[in-house]
Scaffold this motif. Sequence first.
Motif, PDB file in Angstrom:
ATOM      1  N   LYS A  41      -7.071  10.501   0.580  1.00 17.77           N
ATOM      2  CA  LYS A  41      -5.363  10.321  -0.132  1.00 17.77           C
ATOM      3  C   LYS A  41      -5.110   9.311  -0.402  1.00 17.77           C
ATOM      4  N   VAL A  42      -5.774   8.679   0.477  1.00 20.85           N
ATOM      5  CA  VAL A  42      -5.130   7.541   0.738  1.00 20.85           C
ATOM      6  C   VAL A  42      -5.451   6.124  -0.317  1.00 20.85           C
ATOM      7  N   ALA A  43      -6.836   6.862  -0.114  1.00 15.48           N
ATOM      8  CA  ALA A  43      -7.611   5.855  -0.783  1.00 15.48           C
ATOM      9  C   ALA A  43      -7.200   5.971  -2.623  1.00 15.48           C
ATOM     10  N   ALA A  44      -7.163   7.340  -3.289  1.00 10.03           N
ATOM     11  CA  ALA A  44      -6.416   7.726  -5.032  1.00 10.03           C
ATOM     12  C   ALA A  44      -5.158   6.693  -4.543  1.00 10.03           C
ATOM     13  N   SER A  45      -4.748   7.321  -3.342  1.00 12.37           N
ATOM     14  CA  SER A  45      -3.114   6.104  -3.927  1.00 12.37           C
ATOM     15  C   SER A  45      -4.078   4.313  -3.949  1.00 12.37           C
ATOM     16  N   LEU A  46      -4.370   3.854  -3.473  1.00 16.62           N
ATOM     17  CA  LEU A  46      -4.424   2.673  -3.766  1.00 16.62           C
ATOM     18  C   LEU A  46      -5.349   2.371  -4.988  1.00 16.62           C
ATOM     19  N   GLU A  47      -6.801   3.437  -5.206  1.00 16.74           N
ATOM     20  CA  GLU A  47      -7.233   3.173  -6.782  1.00 16.74           C
ATOM     21  C   GLU A  47      -5.802   3.385  -7.621  1.00 16.74           C
TER      22      GLU A  47
END
Length: 516
Positions: A41-47
């Motif tokens: 979820k954190v990765a998706a927010s960054l992407e």
Amino acid sequence: MNKLVQFEKLPDLSNKKVGLVIPPSPFLLDERVFVSLGILKVAASLEAQKVDVGVLDLSGVSNYLEALKTYLYNANIDWIGITTTTPQLPAAVKIAKIIRDLAPNLRLVLGGPHVTLTYSVLKIEESLGVKNGRAKKAANLLESYFDILVSGDGEIVVFELFKENCPKVLDADNHKGAYFMSDEDYEATPMPARHLVDLPSYKYSIESFNATSLIAQLGCPFHCGFCGGRNSKSLRLIRKRSEDSIIREIRFLYETYGYTGFMFYDDELNVSKTFVKLLNDLHDLQVELKTEFRLRGFIKAELFNEEQAEAMYRAGFRWILSGFEAANERILQNIDKMATLDDNTRVVELAHKHKLKVKALMSVGHPGETRESILNIKDWLIKMQVDDFDCTVITTYPGTPYYDLAVPNEHESGVWTYTHKKTGDRLHAYELDHTETADYYKGDPDGGYTAYVFTDHLTAKEIVALRNFVESEVREKLNIPFNPGNVSIRYEHSMGQGLPDLIYRESCSVESNAQI
Ligand code: B12
């Protein structure tokens, strides 16, 4: 207005590169069953903000430090973030030491449930005026290994990590703070970036339907003594997203990966007032897609009813799981479970009436636990003819009421004692350094269990022996085989050089090894 509007004020991050690490969990029987969705979820927010994100998924990689070294050698990243639960912490610390050695200037961040829970206990200590208590010591230790600690929701706070003057501890577990997700934020944040891991290498099926996991709703408002997060806002407050958003995620998983099995990892599906609507929408989706799903998820016993059971079956559930934990009224009271033994019995009857199989999740090592109360579990499981079960020894991780409300034992040093406020029954736990001991309650059931708890009636060893007895007796009487399914993978060194990100995205580059 949702807090995500602040994203519009962010500087251009399109030239930034971040590495996120999932440490291994060697204490699990099979590490590649459910992927860690939180860090994705954190990765998706960054992407979503155009950051280039790589995920180093070390789940099940036996020589994970080798894999890390190669990754670091090749990765040109702005900061590196690791996720961790408490039993993953020893591996996370080993990873941190290598990073410190090989990339001393790289900003090293730790987030995930262990951090959230440690700082939630620290808040309790501070509110009680306790100086240098055990949470403070645990937090100091974390702060010595990592540059920045992130407690709570990662989706919004993560952008602070690009700032030069970022504080040492970021508190996103404060529901009044700027980083805590509201329902609206939860709805607006992107779904986990599953494309950054080798999802097909995670094997799970529900009644032979190829399956994966998702979370529909966050938080559990109850206060079971063994459960982490009863004093953490992000783990406790319910955050909902719309049925449309959940259906979108399922449709995506079906269309992109072909999954038709879905394991809901919500703490309890039926705390949601719109649970039946979700079930109806799931049914409609299958009609529209002309396919059938198989679903699995957890329910809270005392909230389970006929309408839910019926709609669950119609939507594709053939199994429900429930944390009954105990089969003794006093132990249920000591857990603060809310559900009574009658509630639990009713759940199994109701489920069976609606052709739903029941996996009973049981645990031993609660305050006041006796030989009799453990044997009650065996008798109840057999009497109820459950379809599957799990019986673990509890762990008093930081953030569980058993840990948070314990005081030093007056007779034995290194032991902490929790006393139930109403019954006065006690639970004792050995003090552990979680950076070194992977305290877990689900190990190799064939003699591999270690208990770090004991009661006034049973030693730690007796608790383990009784647990083992319950497990083997119930399996034999109900004819439920044990399925260890242990698969480990080795990072393939020669293929890895020069292509660090891809190693973990493509199954061909990890060598499937040792079916034990
Ligand atoms: C799904 C699940 C599992 C799955 C998958 C595990 C996984 N790694 O995701 C399985 C079944 C394998 C599992 C096993 C276990 N689990 Co479990 N599990 C869960 C559950 C129900 C949901 C996890 C989840 O996806 N949450 C939602 C996401 C969004 O939250 P999150 O992971 O915390 O991530 C957010 C933040 O923490 C933060 N964040 C996370 N990582 C990072 C990293 C960085 C750099 C940053 C900035 C932020 C950040 O941002 C994320 C998005 O907001 C939680 C309970 C819960 N409701 O969270 C328990 C929970 C995580 N599990 C727990 C436990 C105890 C276990 C086991 C020890 C149980 C056992 N019987 O063996 C094992 C340990 C597994 C392991 N690898 O360590 C405890 C952890 C307690 C602790 N002290 O760490 C929890 C909290 C349950 C509880 N309330 O007690 N679990």
